[in-house]
Design a protein around this motif. Structure first.
Motif, PDB file in Angstrom:
ATOM      1  N   GLY A 177       2.151   3.244  -4.921  1.00 46.27           N
ATOM      2  CA  GLY A 177       2.199   2.565  -3.624  1.00 46.27           C
ATOM      3  C   GLY A 177       2.698   3.442  -2.502  1.00 46.27           C
ATOM      4  O   GLY A 177       3.198   4.536  -2.692  1.00 46.27           O
TER       5      GLY A 177
ATOM      6  N   ILE B 258      -6.921   6.349   0.791  1.00 46.57           N
ATOM      7  CA  ILE B 258      -7.610   5.206   0.195  1.00 46.57           C
ATOM      8  C   ILE B 258      -8.830   5.699  -0.557  1.00 46.57           C
ATOM      9  O   ILE B 258      -9.660   6.424  -0.005  1.00 46.57           O
ATOM     10  CB  ILE B 258      -8.028   4.173   1.260  1.00 46.57           C
ATOM     11  CG1 ILE B 258      -6.790   3.602   1.964  1.00 46.57           C
ATOM     12  CG2 ILE B 258      -8.848   3.046   0.625  1.00 46.57           C
ATOM     13  CD1 ILE B 258      -7.109   2.614   3.066  1.00 46.57           C
TER      14      ILE B 258
ATOM     15  N   GLY C 175      -3.470  -8.819  -7.938  1.00 47.98           N
ATOM     16  CA  GLY C 175      -3.485  -8.059  -6.692  1.00 47.98           C
ATOM     17  C   GLY C 175      -3.545  -9.009  -5.511  1.00 47.98           C
ATOM     18  O   GLY C 175      -3.335 -10.217  -5.661  1.00 47.98           O
ATOM     19  N   ARG C 176      -3.825  -8.465  -4.339  1.00 46.64           N
ATOM     20  CA  ARG C 176      -4.008  -9.325  -3.168  1.00 46.64           C
ATOM     21  C   ARG C 176      -5.030  -8.684  -2.235  1.00 46.64           C
ATOM     22  O   ARG C 176      -5.190  -7.465  -2.210  1.00 46.64           O
ATOM     23  CB  ARG C 176      -2.693  -9.581  -2.448  1.00 46.64           C
ATOM     24  CG  ARG C 176      -2.158  -8.440  -1.652  1.00 46.64           C
ATOM     25  CD  ARG C 176      -0.885  -8.820  -0.881  1.00 46.64           C
ATOM     26  NE  ARG C 176      -0.439  -7.709  -0.074  1.00 46.64           N
ATOM     27  CZ  ARG C 176      -0.769  -7.508   1.197  1.00 46.64           C
ATOM     28  NH1 ARG C 176      -1.547  -8.345   1.824  1.00 46.64           N
ATOM     29  NH2 ARG C 176      -0.314  -6.456   1.856  1.00 46.64           N
TER      30      ARG C 176
ATOM     31  N   PHE D  49      -6.039  -7.374   1.101  1.00 45.20           N
ATOM     32  CA  PHE D  49      -5.394  -6.841   2.297  1.00 45.20           C
ATOM     33  C   PHE D  49      -6.268  -7.093   3.516  1.00 45.20           C
ATOM     34  O   PHE D  49      -5.792  -7.497   4.562  1.00 45.20           O
ATOM     35  CB  PHE D  49      -5.119  -5.345   2.101  1.00 45.20           C
ATOM     36  CG  PHE D  49      -4.380  -4.691   3.217  1.00 45.20           C
ATOM     37  CD1 PHE D  49      -3.016  -4.892   3.375  1.00 45.20           C
ATOM     38  CD2 PHE D  49      -5.040  -3.862   4.104  1.00 45.20           C
ATOM     39  CE1 PHE D  49      -2.320  -4.290   4.415  1.00 45.20           C
ATOM     40  CE2 PHE D  49      -4.358  -3.254   5.148  1.00 45.20           C
ATOM     41  CZ  PHE D  49      -2.992  -3.469   5.299  1.00 45.20           C
TER      42      PHE D  49
ATOM     43  N   GLU E 223      -4.883  -4.713  -2.429  1.00 48.05           N
ATOM     44  CA  GLU E 223      -3.682  -4.074  -2.966  1.00 48.05           C
ATOM     45  C   GLU E 223      -3.655  -4.340  -4.463  1.00 48.05           C
ATOM     46  O   GLU E 223      -3.827  -5.482  -4.898  1.00 48.05           O
ATOM     47  CB  GLU E 223      -2.436  -4.663  -2.306  1.00 48.05           C
ATOM     48  CG  GLU E 223      -1.158  -3.983  -2.739  1.00 48.05           C
ATOM     49  CD  GLU E 223       0.049  -4.513  -1.985  1.00 48.05           C
ATOM     50  OE1 GLU E 223       1.114  -4.618  -2.624  1.00 48.05           O
ATOM     51  OE2 GLU E 223      -0.059  -4.829  -0.784  1.00 48.05           O
ATOM     52  N   ASP E 224      -3.474  -3.295  -5.259  1.00 44.97           N
ATOM     53  CA  ASP E 224      -3.434  -3.469  -6.707  1.00 44.97           C
ATOM     54  C   ASP E 224      -2.057  -3.971  -7.136  1.00 44.97           C
ATOM     55  O   ASP E 224      -1.181  -4.220  -6.307  1.00 44.97           O
ATOM     56  CB  ASP E 224      -3.865  -2.193  -7.443  1.00 44.97           C
ATOM     57  CG  ASP E 224      -2.844  -1.062  -7.399  1.00 44.97           C
ATOM     58  OD1 ASP E 224      -1.722  -1.238  -6.890  1.00 44.97           O
ATOM     59  OD2 ASP E 224      -3.182   0.037  -7.894  1.00 44.97           O
ATOM     60  N   THR E 225      -1.851  -4.109  -8.421  1.00 43.94           N
ATOM     61  CA  THR E 225      -0.588  -4.618  -8.948  1.00 43.94           C
ATOM     62  C   THR E 225       0.563  -3.645  -8.767  1.00 43.94           C
ATOM     63  O   THR E 225       1.719  -3.999  -8.978  1.00 43.94           O
ATOM     64  CB  THR E 225      -0.727  -4.941 -10.446  1.00 43.94           C
ATOM     65  OG1 THR E 225      -1.182  -3.762 -11.133  1.00 43.94           O
ATOM     66  CG2 THR E 225      -1.713  -6.080 -10.672  1.00 43.94           C
ATOM     67  N   GLU E 226       0.263  -2.400  -8.369  1.00 42.68           N
ATOM     68  CA  GLU E 226       1.287  -1.364  -8.229  1.00 42.68           C
ATOM     69  C   GLU E 226       1.637  -1.072  -6.775  1.00 42.68           C
ATOM     70  O   GLU E 226       2.423  -0.182  -6.486  1.00 42.68           O
ATOM     71  CB  GLU E 226       0.807  -0.066  -8.902  1.00 42.68           C
ATOM     72  CG  GLU E 226       0.324  -0.264 -10.334  1.00 42.68           C
ATOM     73  CD  GLU E 226       1.390  -0.880 -11.225  1.00 42.68           C
ATOM     74  OE1 GLU E 226       2.441  -0.251 -11.429  1.00 42.68           O
ATOM     75  OE2 GLU E 226       1.165  -2.010 -11.703  1.00 42.68           O
ATOM     76  N   GLY E 227       1.011  -1.789  -5.841  1.00 42.21           N
ATOM     77  CA  GLY E 227       1.279  -1.567  -4.418  1.00 42.21           C
ATOM     78  C   GLY E 227       0.353  -0.577  -3.755  1.00 42.21           C
ATOM     79  O   GLY E 227       0.534  -0.242  -2.582  1.00 42.21           O
ATOM     80  N   ASN E 228      -0.674  -0.087  -4.460  1.00 43.94           N
ATOM     81  CA  ASN E 228      -1.656   0.835  -3.894  1.00 43.94           C
ATOM     82  C   ASN E 228      -2.749   0.047  -3.186  1.00 43.94           C
ATOM     83  O   ASN E 228      -3.220  -0.963  -3.696  1.00 43.94           O
ATOM     84  CB  ASN E 228      -2.327   1.674  -4.990  1.00 43.94           C
ATOM     85  CG  ASN E 228      -1.358   2.546  -5.726  1.00 43.94           C
ATOM     86  OD1 ASN E 228      -0.681   3.372  -5.138  1.00 43.94           O
ATOM     87  ND2 ASN E 228      -1.276   2.376  -7.041  1.00 43.94           N
ATOM     88  N   ILE E 229      -3.189   0.534  -2.029  1.00 42.46           N
ATOM     89  CA  ILE E 229      -4.348  -0.049  -1.348  1.00 42.46           C
ATOM     90  C   ILE E 229      -5.577   0.726  -1.812  1.00 42.46           C
ATOM     91  O   ILE E 229      -5.598   1.961  -1.792  1.00 42.46           O
ATOM     92  CB  ILE E 229      -4.230   0.086   0.189  1.00 42.46           C
ATOM     93  CG1 ILE E 229      -3.001  -0.662   0.708  1.00 42.46           C
ATOM     94  CG2 ILE E 229      -5.509  -0.411   0.868  1.00 42.46           C
ATOM     95  CD1 ILE E 229      -3.059  -2.169   0.602  1.00 42.46           C
TER      96      ILE E 229
END
Length: 129
Positions: free
Chosen positions: A72, A77, A97-98, A100, A116-122
């Motif tokens: 994250g 990207i 995830g969510r 963004f 956003e993945d489960t690790e905070g990466n976009i």
């Protein structure tokens, strides 16, 4: 031989089990362990690669867990190619995830969505439809 500008990518994660489940569910694929069979990765390095064809377009890459590299908060990207990026965006949201940025047009270049993945990466999702 001419190549695409991006030759490989790595997405750093903190929880490999959770991240693998997320990416495998979103892209309906299985990731391949890059550690030699029967050996332990040096320095706590763990890599799981997206299956790819070296003769196809685009770049191959992996998710990586490595001591000292937090997930994250990065400013790069990686865009994944999709038939309809809204489908993978919905899967991302359904798998921890969510979204963004929902799918939106980029004119003649198709559509993108950012999740956003489960690790905070976009990560980016791109489709022509």
């Amino acid at each position: 031989m001419e190549r695409n500008v991006v030759g490989w990518f790595e997405i750093y994660v903190d929880d490999m089990k959770r991240a693998r489940a997320f990416y495998e569910a979103v892209f309906e694929t299985k990731l391949d362990n890059l550690a030699p069979e029967g050996s332990e990765a040096p320095g706590g390095l763990e890599m799981w690669a997206f299956t790819g064809d070296p003769h196809a377009g685009g770049a191959a890459g992996s998710i990586v867990k490595m001591e000292g590299c937090k997930a994250g908060g990065n400013s790069t990207i990686v865009y994944f190619s999709c038939a309809d990026c809204a489908v993978e965006a919905a899967r991302a949201a359904a798998n921890g995830g969510r979204i963004f940025k929902d799918k939106f047009s980029i004119g003649q270049y198709g559509h993108i969505a950012l999740v956003e993945d489960t690790e905070g990466n976009i990560i980016g999702l791109h489709s022509m439809n």
